[in-house]
Design a protein around this motif. Structure first.
Motif, PDB file in Angstrom:
ATOM      1  N   SER A   1      -4.669  -2.221  -6.241  1.00 20.02           N
ATOM      2  CA  SER A   1      -5.816  -1.664  -6.969  1.00 20.02           C
ATOM      3  C   SER A   1      -6.594  -0.678  -6.119  1.00 20.02           C
ATOM      4  O   SER A   1      -6.995   0.393  -6.597  1.00 20.02           O
ATOM      5  N   ALA A   2      -6.815  -1.070  -4.864  1.00 27.20           N
ATOM      6  CA  ALA A   2      -7.571  -0.181  -3.979  1.00 27.20           C
ATOM      7  C   ALA A   2      -6.827   1.136  -3.792  1.00 27.20           C
ATOM      8  O   ALA A   2      -7.436   2.206  -3.629  1.00 27.20           O
ATOM      9  N   ALA A   3      -5.504   1.052  -3.820  1.00 30.79           N
ATOM     10  CA  ALA A   3      -4.706   2.268  -3.673  1.00 30.79           C
ATOM     11  C   ALA A   3      -4.997   3.246  -4.808  1.00 30.79           C
ATOM     12  O   ALA A   3      -5.073   4.464  -4.590  1.00 30.79           O
ATOM     13  N   THR A   4      -5.156   2.686  -5.992  1.00 30.56           N
ATOM     14  CA  THR A   4      -5.490   3.549  -7.135  1.00 30.56           C
ATOM     15  C   THR A   4      -6.770   4.331  -6.861  1.00 30.56           C
ATOM     16  O   THR A   4      -6.867   5.527  -7.174  1.00 30.56           O
ATOM     17  N   GLY A   5      -7.715   3.633  -6.251  1.00 33.39           N
ATOM     18  CA  GLY A   5      -8.996   4.281  -5.954  1.00 33.39           C
ATOM     19  C   GLY A   5      -8.835   5.481  -5.037  1.00 33.39           C
ATOM     20  O   GLY A   5      -9.452   6.532  -5.231  1.00 33.39           O
ATOM     21  N   ILE A   6      -8.000   5.320  -4.038  1.00 32.82           N
ATOM     22  CA  ILE A   6      -7.772   6.430  -3.096  1.00 32.82           C
ATOM     23  C   ILE A   6      -7.152   7.608  -3.845  1.00 32.82           C
ATOM     24  O   ILE A   6      -7.574   8.766  -3.696  1.00 32.82           O
ATOM     25  N   ARG A   7      -6.125   7.296  -4.638  1.00 34.93           N
ATOM     26  CA  ARG A   7      -5.440   8.373  -5.374  1.00 34.93           C
ATOM     27  C   ARG A   7      -6.392   9.051  -6.327  1.00 34.93           C
ATOM     28  O   ARG A   7      -6.398  10.277  -6.458  1.00 34.93           O
ATOM     29  N   GLN A   8      -7.219   8.244  -6.992  1.00 35.84           N
ATOM     30  CA  GLN A   8      -8.170   8.823  -7.959  1.00 35.84           C
ATOM     31  C   GLN A   8      -9.120   9.774  -7.263  1.00 35.84           C
ATOM     32  O   GLN A   8      -9.425  10.853  -7.774  1.00 35.84           O
ATOM     33  N   THR A   9      -9.596   9.360  -6.092  1.00 31.40           N
ATOM     34  CA  THR A   9     -10.519  10.228  -5.349  1.00 31.40           C
ATOM     35  C   THR A   9      -9.875  11.562  -5.028  1.00 31.40           C
ATOM     36  O   THR A   9     -10.467  12.625  -5.223  1.00 31.40           O
ATOM     37  N   LEU A  10      -8.662  11.497  -4.524  1.00 34.60           N
ATOM     38  CA  LEU A  10      -8.013  12.741  -4.101  1.00 34.60           C
ATOM     39  C   LEU A  10      -7.592  13.593  -5.289  1.00 34.60           C
ATOM     40  O   LEU A  10      -7.632  14.825  -5.231  1.00 34.60           O
TER      41      LEU A  10
ATOM     42  N   ALA B   1       0.829  -1.207   0.000  1.00 37.82           N
ATOM     43  CA  ALA B   1       0.000   0.000   0.000  1.00 37.82           C
ATOM     44  C   ALA B   1       0.861   1.254   0.000  1.00 37.82           C
ATOM     45  O   ALA B   1       0.595   2.222  -0.720  1.00 37.82           O
ATOM     46  N   ALA B   2       1.909   1.223   0.818  1.00 38.90           N
ATOM     47  CA  ALA B   2       2.777   2.398   0.898  1.00 38.90           C
ATOM     48  C   ALA B   2       3.447   2.665  -0.442  1.00 38.90           C
ATOM     49  O   ALA B   2       3.531   3.804  -0.905  1.00 38.90           O
ATOM     50  N   GLU B   3       3.922   1.606  -1.059  1.00 39.85           N
ATOM     51  CA  GLU B   3       4.592   1.748  -2.357  1.00 39.85           C
ATOM     52  C   GLU B   3       3.614   2.291  -3.384  1.00 39.85           C
ATOM     53  O   GLU B   3       3.909   3.224  -4.124  1.00 39.85           O
ATOM     54  N   ALA B   4       2.419   1.695  -3.407  1.00 40.52           N
ATOM     55  CA  ALA B   4       1.435   2.060  -4.430  1.00 40.52           C
ATOM     56  C   ALA B   4       0.958   3.496  -4.280  1.00 40.52           C
ATOM     57  O   ALA B   4       0.585   4.149  -5.249  1.00 40.52           O
ATOM     58  N   LEU B   5       0.971   3.986  -3.065  1.00 44.38           N
ATOM     59  CA  LEU B   5       0.480   5.340  -2.820  1.00 44.38           C
ATOM     60  C   LEU B   5       1.580   6.374  -2.740  1.00 44.38           C
ATOM     61  O   LEU B   5       1.302   7.566  -2.572  1.00 44.38           O
ATOM     62  N   GLY B   6       2.829   5.934  -2.801  1.00 43.01           N
ATOM     63  CA  GLY B   6       3.921   6.892  -2.678  1.00 43.01           C
ATOM     64  C   GLY B   6       4.091   7.404  -1.264  1.00 43.01           C
ATOM     65  O   GLY B   6       4.557   8.520  -1.039  1.00 43.01           O
ATOM     66  N   LEU B   7       3.696   6.576  -0.301  1.00 44.26           N
ATOM     67  CA  LEU B   7       3.815   6.980   1.100  1.00 44.26           C
ATOM     68  C   LEU B   7       5.003   6.303   1.761  1.00 44.26           C
ATOM     69  O   LEU B   7       5.664   5.477   1.174  1.00 44.26           O
ATOM     70  N   ARG B   8       5.249   6.632   3.032  1.00 40.79           N
ATOM     71  CA  ARG B   8       6.229   5.913   3.835  1.00 40.79           C
ATOM     72  C   ARG B   8       5.541   4.671   4.417  1.00 40.79           C
ATOM     73  O   ARG B   8       4.313   4.681   4.628  1.00 40.79           O
ATOM     74  N   TYR B   9       6.334   3.688   4.721  1.00 44.20           N
ATOM     75  CA  TYR B   9       5.830   2.457   5.358  1.00 44.20           C
ATOM     76  C   TYR B   9       5.045   2.816   6.625  1.00 44.20           C
ATOM     77  O   TYR B   9       3.990   2.255   6.898  1.00 44.20           O
TER      78      TYR B   9
END
Lengths: 771, 292, 165
Positions: free
Chosen positions: A548-557, A506-514
């Protein structure tokens, strides 16, 4: 719940970053700190106010009808909560595939240790005595304890013919191949039952409130399996049953289906008493009453050309399922599909069946049928090599699957796997050729003899065929008001690193820290059903859904302008916080969709059985002590192609742990049966390897990637269970020149075989065989 | 846990004198418990018949090693760790310190006692063959006084010993005459650590030139009580260690033992391995035994 | 130590656990494991087998590694006990605990408390143990998850870093 859902159509997922920052590194285990400080809470570490303890009265005979149940003297039975089948609100069964397994025996028993009734009391020390004081009288019926006994059908103990399930896998026209064979090689191979031996015994706590419903907390792998079983047993709707996984001290499949049974027992006691009830087994009860690996018998008959190529063959694969169906059809399926191994079979017929015996039902254990059929195959390959006059190395090389060829179910190998190269690398890493020559030269008259052996194999990750589509797993990613995200899955952590790797993904997919990513404890009230934590599917399948779910979060924002195309973790958190403040917490859900190229015919049992295979070659070096006939594994090389290694330390840990269990499967762990009951249900006499018994295990990975897995990963949890046993027995044959076709292989068995051999050479009549 | 603690009485008087008077008051009523590594396993399994226990753990009179010129006295309350940490035992009674290292894991070695091991009288016990070959004598104590019995007569039958209900093992006495002997022990079990023996051997030997001057062999797990292989010993005394005699000794040992089939192993395996261990011992004695 | 348990009632036993002296009312034959877990709420020490085979219940008693499932409460009277909860001080992990985290020494975690205590005991006697000494030192602690290798690495690493006693 406000939120967006993101549906993925099975296309390869691309990540904005070109270099992975987190995935592929060994980040700290998410729950590691609690584990090393003793803060981690397992089910027996929790007590609830007013809690009672529960215990189970179990059958002492393998099969029969219950004539009478008497509550003996010396116990004040008024103090006890007593649950019988009459107290079951719903259906008296543990729902799984079939409903044939009762939660409590209703009039008849079909295996030793079958649950008959339940007791609860405040004082846990009173329970063993109370259990002993319940006198059950039976009319005994004849029991079946061997697969052969089940097959001859002198007694029908299940269904109409004692067969839980059978499969037929056919490829090509095998009947036509025999006349063309230069060699016909036959062999029969057996594997015994194996106890999972997680160090934490099974346990559950249940509490019932008429308004809130039923809640259970426990040691388990599959919260939604338990949820489904409890709904049916307790006649409760989905939103009035809640299952919470607690820290689980090892599972290995042993807590896949069994927890539904113990949860059912705790639930019934809780519903009757209206108090919380805890049931925790002691070691003997856990060993004797719960599931074990299915014993197996495999018969191979193979047509081989004079240059060592497999022309075709027949494989008969039979497993002992115990008294009820439980998961036997699925174990059978996986074992049958893996029975051809990593080789090209131009034609083959696999007849597989699971039969009933009067033993506690056998169940899931890491590998799930594949260690059984692959043991047989990899022993058989060495037998073929001997018949044809080729080396074990060459026979495998000549028959390896190549890209473009099809497996025994007709699945085309689409990835660029080069098994010959994998084999070469394993030989190089283990110094196989030099050692084999050296050991052959050494004097067998000395006190010991060394040998080296290998096994090549594969393991399909995820549910077979249409299984993943049928599961329809759903994963959630929830954005919280502190700007971080939480992974919502029903996938359980029990040491293999679920929490750690899913957070990495999730962190990788969203560009976040662990550290920005959390993960909810599996609680059916909180998390969607991402499927059971089995079948080496969690990182590959569930992890991909997390991506995939991470994409959804990014898309929303991004869609509402709070986030740009690229951003820093702090910017993400700020955007997230802002969005939550405006619209509330939101979730992105991703549901599994079967990739178009995975096509499976359930009727004919043909097609693409698995989305991905991991491939491996293992090499074992052994010393057989000729004074004691015991085998020491001196060194072990485990080389595997696994798609992508997402966490090096965890991945290595999985391989080493699996190899250790498989060494136990091969050389140490024997279940001693007497009329269907395990006689050696203690750690002192069921022998698992200690730190002093295991070799250095050298682990190496190759990475070809995997389009169907998270960041290219394939499943690896079960893979290491498949190879060590045949590699070791092959090495023992190399050392002694004696063939062994049955595991566990104990010093006593080696002595008997060498003794027989010596007698045969001296022309002395055969001594009694077997034990 | 299959026992209710409320049903058991445990007292810890703290001195040998009071313990002995308790045992004498009610012979057979009180079960002594030292480190608990046997008793507590039975208790937890719900198999402990005794309901009254008296702790003899860490009694100073029992947990000491007394060294004099001609013998050492190992208190019955000495743990396996105590044995391993004793300089004189490591130097002169290697068979005993080896056995102490093999018995259970470290945590159990810190609690299990030599006295407990003897009284528990499991034929599989690791240290008992060593005591046999060292010709140990036991100092048994009760309110009636002390008596000294040769260890080789102590075991009467499977798990039955000479110990009277009011007696304790005060000490194991070993004569200091074996430092010139070649010592070799081996334990065969299902795994390399923490396992009950399938067969174990303790052996002492002394060569005069190439001829066996003295050989003392004892084995565990091959008969109802720890066994001294007197016939095999007799056979080898005065003989050279050559292939023919080693083979004879191997056969003799395999025939002299009386093992059974049980959950851990088979009789025929145990007999064969017993023979192999004796042969191995003799080979090692031949190469290592003349230098002392 | 001269104590008697007057028949089948609970008695008062005082012991020092992780530096703190406590007093419990328990049956003399209560297992030390149960005293720690139920009377004192120190659930870090685990029960894996109840027969002294798995080592999950290991604690230090008067400086010695023991299996607490095999020790009756009365015999622990006056003893100094260290459990897993006593290793980390002031919220900082002990060197061993950090090494277990760094090297993957804990998977499911159930054997971990006992294993860490056994390692602690080993390092207190052999600060720089060989691989063989580590194997033997931990041979009374069963782990079903790791295959032991990463545990050995953790112990060796802790030795290199210097375990504080």
């Amino acid at each position: 719940m406000a939120g967006n859902t993101a549906a993925k159509r099975g296309k390869a997922f691309t990540v904005p970053m070109t270099k992975h920052r987190i995935v592929g590194t060994s980040v700290p285990r998410r729950e590691g700190r609690d584990k090393v400080t003793g803060q981690a809470r397992y089910v027996d570490d929790m007590d609830l106010p007013d809690m009672l303890y529960g215990a189970t009265v179990r059958s002492r005979i393998p099969r029969g009808t219950i004539k009478k149940i008497a509550f003996g003297p010396g116990i004040d039975w008024n103090e006890f909560v007593i649950v019988t089948p009459n107290d079951i609100p719903g259906k008296n069964c543990i729902a799984l595939i079939e409903d044939d397994q009762p939660c409590l025996a209703d009039g008849t028993v079909n295996h030793p240790e079958e649950a008959i009734l339940l007791l609860a009391h405040r004082d846990r020390h009173l329970l063993p005595k109370a259990v002993e004081a319940v006198r059950v009288e039976y009319d005994a019926l004849p029991g079946i304890f061997k697969m052969e006994g089940s097959e001859d059908r002198s007694e029908i103990i299940w269904g109409t013919d004692n067969i839980f399930k059978s499969y037929l896998i056919e490829k090509g026209d095998v009947d036509a191949v025999w006349p063309h064979a230069d060699y016909i090689v036959e062999g029969e191979y057996r594997t015994g039952a194996q106890e999972q031996l997680y160090i934490e015994n099974n346990g559950m706590i249940a509490a019932f409130d008429p308004l809130e419903g039923l809640t259970v907390w426990g040691s388990l792998q599959c919260p939604y399996y338990v949820h489904k079983a409890l709904m049916k047993l307790c006649d409760l709707p989905a939103d009035r049953v809640r299952v919470v996984q607690m820290e689980t001290g090892g599972a290995f499949g042993g807590k896949e289906e069994y927890p539904s049974m113990i949860a059912g027992h705790a639930a019934l006691l809780a519903m009757k008493s209206r108090k919380p009830v805890k049931i925790v087994y002691d070691r003997m009860e856990d060993m004797t009453a719960t599931t074990k690996r299915h014993p197996s018998r495999t018969r191979h008959r193979t047509a081989v050309s004079k240059d060592g190529k497999i022309l075709g063959g027949e494989i008969e694969f039979t497993i002992d399922g115990g008294a009820y169906e439980t998961l036997s059809p699925v174990v059978l399926s996986r074992g049958a599909i893996h029975s051809g191994g990593p080789y090209h079979w131009p034609c083959v017929r696999v007849r597989a069946k699971a039969v009933a015996t009067n033993a506690p039902p056998h169940g899931a254990f890491r590998g799930f049928g594949a260690p059984q059929s692959l043991f047989a195959l990899e022993r058989h390959m060495d037998r073929i090599a001997q018949a044809v006059g080729q080396s074990p190395v060459e026979i495998r090389r000549r028959n390896f699957l190549e890209p473009g060829q099809t497996t025994i179910t007709g699945q085309t190998v689409r990835e660029e796997i080069d098994l010959g190269k994998l084999l070469d690398r394993a030989l190089e890493l283990s110094d196989y050729q030099a050692k084999k020559k050296k050991f052959a030269r050494e004097d067998q008259r000395s006190g010991s003899k060394k040998g080296i052996g290998l096994a090549a194999f594969l393991h399909g990750a995820g549910f077979t065929g249409s299984g993943e589509r049928y599961l329809g797993s759903v994963v959630g990613l929830e954005a919280s008001d502190d700007g971080g995200v939480r992974v919502l899955v029903s996938s359980a952590e029990f040491g293999q690193g679920t929490k750690t790797v899913l957070c990495q993904i999730a962190a990788e997919a969203l560009g976040l820290r662990y550290e920005d990513v959390g993960i909810a404890q599996p609680d059916t009230q909180e998390v969607p059903n991402s499927g059971p934590t089995v079948a080496s599917r969690t990182i590959m399948v569930v992890g991909k859904l997390v991506q995939s779910a991470a994409t959804g979060i990014r898309q929303t924002l991004t869609a509402c302008g709070k986030l740009g195309e690229s951003y820093s973790p702090e910017e993400f958190r700020a955007a997230c916080r802002a969005h939550v403040a405006e619209h509330g917490k939101f979730r992105s859900l991703a549901r599994y969709e079967q990739p178009d190229e995975i096509v499976w015919d359930e009727e004919k049992y043909r097609g693409s059985a698995y989305a991905a295979f991991a491939w491996a070659v293992y090499v074992a070096e052994v010393t057989v002590d000729l004074i004691t006939y015991s085998v020491a594994v001196d060194d072990f090389v485990a080389l595997q192609e696994v798609g992508k290694v997402l966490h090096p330390v965890l991945a290595k840990g999985q391989i080493m742990g699996g190899v250790a269990q498989a060494i136990g499967f091969a050389l140490y762990e024997k279940v001693i049966w007497e009329q269907g009951r395990m006689q050696n249900g203690q750690m002192t006499n069921y022998i698992m390897p200690t730190s002093a018994d295991l070799p250095s295990i050298h682990v190496y990975f190759q990475e070809l990637g995997n389009v169907h897995g998270a960041f290219g990963a394939k499943g690896i949890g079960e893979l290491p269970m498949d190879g060590p046993a045949p590699a070791i027995v092959n090495a023992i044959e190399d050392a002694l020149g004696v063939s062994f076709d049955s595991i566990p292989l104990l010093p006593e068995d080696i002595f008997d075989a060498l003794n027989e051999k010596a007698r045969a050479e001296r022309g002395v009549p055969s001594a009694r065989a077997g034990r | 846990m299959r026992a209710h603690p409320a049903e058991y009485e445990l007292v810890a008087p703290g001195t040998l004198r009071v313990v002995l008077s308790l045992l004498a008051e009610d012979p057979g009523e009180w079960l002594p418990i030292a480190g608990g590594t046997d008793v507590m396993v039975q208790y937890a399994a719900g198999n402990l018949r005794a309901r009254k226990l008296v702790s003899i753990w860490n009694l100073p009179e029992l947990r000491r090693i007394e060294v004099s010129d001609d013998e050492i006295r190992i208190g019955g309350g000495c743990t396996y760790s105590d044995l391993q940490e004793s300089e004189v035992i490591n130097r002169e009674f290697k068979l005993l310190s080896s056995a102490a290292r093999w018995t259970g894991g470290i945590a159990n070695q810190n609690r299990g006692t030599i006295g407990g091991n003897i009284v528990n009288a499991s034929p599989a016990a690791d240290s008992l063959p060593a005591l046999l070959v060292y010709g140990a004598e036991l100092l048994l104590v009760s309110v009636r006084g002390e008596r000294r019995v040769p260890y080789r007569t102590f075991h009467i039958d499977y798990r039955k010993t000479q110990l009277e209900p009011d007696e304790l093992i005060r000490a194991v006495c070993l004569t200091r005459r074996f430092s010139e002997y070649y010592a070799h022990a081996r334990k065969i079990a299902a795994r390399d650590a923490q396992a009950i023996a399938k067969v174990c051997l303790a052996g002492l030997g002394r060569l005069a030139g190439e001829v066996v001057e003295d050989v003392r062999l004892a084995m565990g797990s091959v008969s109802p009580v720890p066994l001294r292989l007197t016939q095999t010993e007799q056979m080898m005394k005065g003989k050279r260690i050559d292939p023919q005699h080693v083979e004879m000794a191997k056969q003799a040992a395999a025939a002299e033992v009386r093992p059974i089939d049980d959950m851990r192993s088979t009789a025929r395996y145990r007999a064969a391995v017993a023979g192999n261990l004796v042969a191995e011992f003799l080979e090692q004695l031949r190469t290592g035994g003349s230098k002392t | 130590m001269s104590e008697t348990s007057p028949g089948r009632t609970r008695c008062e036993i005082a012991l020092t656990v992780n530096g703190k002296t406590v007093s419990v009312q328990v049956y003399a034959m209560e297992r030390l494991l149960d005293v720690l877990r139920h009377e004192l709420g120190l659930t870090g020490t685990k029960e894996g087998c109840g027969e002294g085979e798995c080592g999950s219940c290991s604690v230090l008693l008067d400086g010695r590694l023991v299996n607490s499932c095999l020790i009756p409460a009365l015999q622990a009277s006056g003893a100094k006990i260290i459990t897993i909860e006593g290793l980390a001080t002031d919220g900082r992990l002990a060197v061993l605990q950090q090494a277990f985290l760094d090297c993957g020494g804990a998977q499911c975690g159930i054997c971990t408390p006992g294993m860490i205590l056994a390692a602690f005991y080993l390092l207190s006697k052999k600060p720089q143990p060989t691989r063989k000494e580590i194997r033997e030192g931990l041979s009374g602690n069963l782990c079903r998850c790791t295959g032991y290798m990463q545990i050995f690495e953790a112990v060796a690493e802790a030795g290199r870093r210097g375990v504080t006693t």
